[in-house]
Design a protein around this motif. Sequence first.
Motif, short mmCIF file in Angstrom:
data_model
loop_
_atom_site.label_atom_id
_atom_site.label_comp_id
_atom_site.label_asym_id
_atom_site.label_seq_id
_atom_site.Cartn_x
_atom_site.Cartn_y
_atom_site.Cartn_z
N SER A 123 0.83 -1.21 0.00
CA SER A 123 0.00 0.00 0.00
C SER A 123 0.86 1.25 0.00
CB SER A 123 -0.93 0.00 1.22
OG SER A 123 -1.79 -1.11 1.20
N PHE A 124 1.93 1.24 0.78
CA PHE A 124 2.73 2.44 0.94
C PHE A 124 3.58 2.74 -0.29
CE2 PHE A 124 6.41 4.84 2.50
CZ PHE A 124 5.76 5.88 3.14
N HIS A 125 4.20 1.74 -0.85
CA HIS A 125 5.16 1.97 -1.92
C HIS A 125 4.54 1.90 -3.32
CE1 HIS A 125 8.78 2.22 0.52
NE2 HIS A 125 8.33 1.21 1.24
N VAL A 126 3.39 1.25 -3.45
CA VAL A 126 2.81 1.09 -4.78
C VAL A 126 1.62 2.02 -4.98
CG1 VAL A 126 1.72 -0.52 -6.38
CG2 VAL A 126 3.61 -1.28 -4.92
N PHE A 127 0.66 1.96 -4.05
CA PHE A 127 -0.59 2.69 -4.27
C PHE A 127 -0.52 4.13 -3.77
CE2 PHE A 127 -2.00 -1.77 -4.14
CZ PHE A 127 -2.56 -1.83 -5.41
N TRP A 171 -5.85 1.83 6.48
CA TRP A 171 -5.33 2.25 5.18
C TRP A 171 -4.65 1.11 4.42
CZ3 TRP A 171 -5.22 5.94 1.56
CH2 TRP A 171 -5.80 7.17 1.85
N PHE A 172 -4.59 -0.08 5.00
CA PHE A 172 -3.84 -1.16 4.36
C PHE A 172 -4.43 -1.58 3.02
CE2 PHE A 172 -1.84 -2.99 8.50
CZ PHE A 172 -1.03 -1.88 8.55
N ASP A 173 -5.72 -1.33 2.79
CA ASP A 173 -6.33 -1.67 1.50
C ASP A 173 -6.62 -0.42 0.68
OD1 ASP A 173 -8.39 -0.64 2.97
OD2 ASP A 173 -9.86 -2.14 2.37
N GLY A 174 -5.92 0.67 0.98
CA GLY A 174 -6.15 1.91 0.26
C GLY A 174 -7.43 2.61 0.65
N ALA A 218 -3.27 9.42 6.58
CA ALA A 218 -2.97 8.29 5.71
C ALA A 218 -1.73 7.54 6.20
CB ALA A 218 -2.81 8.74 4.26
N LEU A 219 -0.92 7.02 5.27
CA LEU A 219 0.29 6.28 5.64
C LEU A 219 1.56 7.10 5.46
CD1 LEU A 219 -0.50 2.76 4.10
CD2 LEU A 219 -0.64 3.45 6.49
N ASP A 220 1.41 8.32 4.90
CA ASP A 220 2.59 9.16 4.73
C ASP A 220 2.69 10.22 5.81
OD1 ASP A 220 0.41 10.52 3.89
OD2 ASP A 220 1.26 11.23 2.00
#
Length: 471
Positions: A105-109, A289-292, A334-336
């Motif tokens: 999720s973090f690096h791709v989406f 957020w793991f599934d966007g 989010a994750l950032d």
Amino acid sequence: NEFNGLHHKGYIPSRKKSKSPLDNVLGLEISKSSSSMDSNSIQPSFSDDGFGNDEDDEQDERDAWPSISATIQQFKRVERPQGTLPMVSWYSQIVFSTGFDLLLSFHVFLGRFDARKMQSALIGKESKCSNQSHRGESPNPEGLFDFSDCDTSSDSGGFWFDFMSDCGDGFNSSYQVARLLAQPNLHVYTSSKSTKSRMVKTLPRGKLLVIGGDLAYPDPTPENYEKRFFRTFEDALQPPPTFRRSHISIQKPAFPMKGWKSCDKLQADSPLTSYDGPCTFLIPGNHDWFDGLATYTRYILSRDWLGGWLMPQKTSYFCLKLPRNWWVLGFDLALDDDIDIEQFTFFANAAKQMQPHHNAIIVTHVPHWVLNEYENHAHDLNRENNLRELVRTHFRSKVRLRLAGDLHHYTRHMPVDSPGKKRKNSTDKPVLIVAGGGGAFAHPTHCFEEQISVGEDQYVRECAYPSKKVS
């Protein structure tokens, strides 16, 4: 024991009660042939002086091991209602798959597709249609909810809202928290330092319930949301009779409400403050957020009810205007670990409605004021960079409190002049509170520094639960 099963749907009582494993400490002798904690296999054995026989201690210890193993298995079969899930087994293979989901999720989406941008686009389209239907009226923007007209003259002495976070680990522990939140009033004991006496204080149920993320562990699947999150609150406070799990809301708030006599007069265009029941607002955490943010969008933004709490929000962030010049600002990092430009614009526009004497409470999921030093990220300027700019330019001298979860304990940090000097109650520096005790496993407090630096400001920890000694 408050968990007596009478409050739950589909509760299955145990067939047979067993002795407590703690009875071993009292000198109970457990036979070798015992394969379970059965009452027939436990015989008390005391010496004349009230203690066990010293010469048999070594043999007793060897005899006890088979039953201790059985006791561990007994603990794994914790009673809970049907249709719920047990506590998450964090030391299992599932953690590795969850970590892979996070990496993906973090690096791709994230950065290529951000669900928060899609929310802004959809809400903007709805707002244009809404403005046309209201014949040129300019209602509050989506995401801003006005509760400033709520009555604060009751016996409770003001406007109350509840806060919880990190509530998706299992059923039993999370239900205990949800059940307390559902009570009309809680009577708690408080102590007075001057009189050294105990007093009873009545805490009313909050008009609002703010939830700070991590709604379901370990990952946001529909099953985890239904059985570890929604079911918990539904048993604590039932939804209206017309509630259907498959319903997808296209109009919020969910007025009119059929089946509740007190809400029959509510119409589709009735203001939210006309509803006398409790409402809830939720920001997502890192596990959501793991599934966007797909499951959060389907179950939080497209449903109307969390148990008996009305869910009126359409975005993963919100702004609540409260009575007596107070505001609650819920951010989605989010994750950032930062807000996006759309959120920045939304809250900057909301700040235009605030007066210089107004006060703001900021709600985020992660307490970076604690974790930055613990994880050696004190000089990482990329975390909350946009949020800091928003506070510095649009909410300057207005933020009085910051609330967060993520860490499953309670701490409160207060601003000080400098480490070791007299503490002060500063109005231009917010109080920092971590309250992640929503029912997940507990995190220690002793491993975090009691004196921390947040930018150029110094803070000291006033209290912690569990205490440093217990932790």
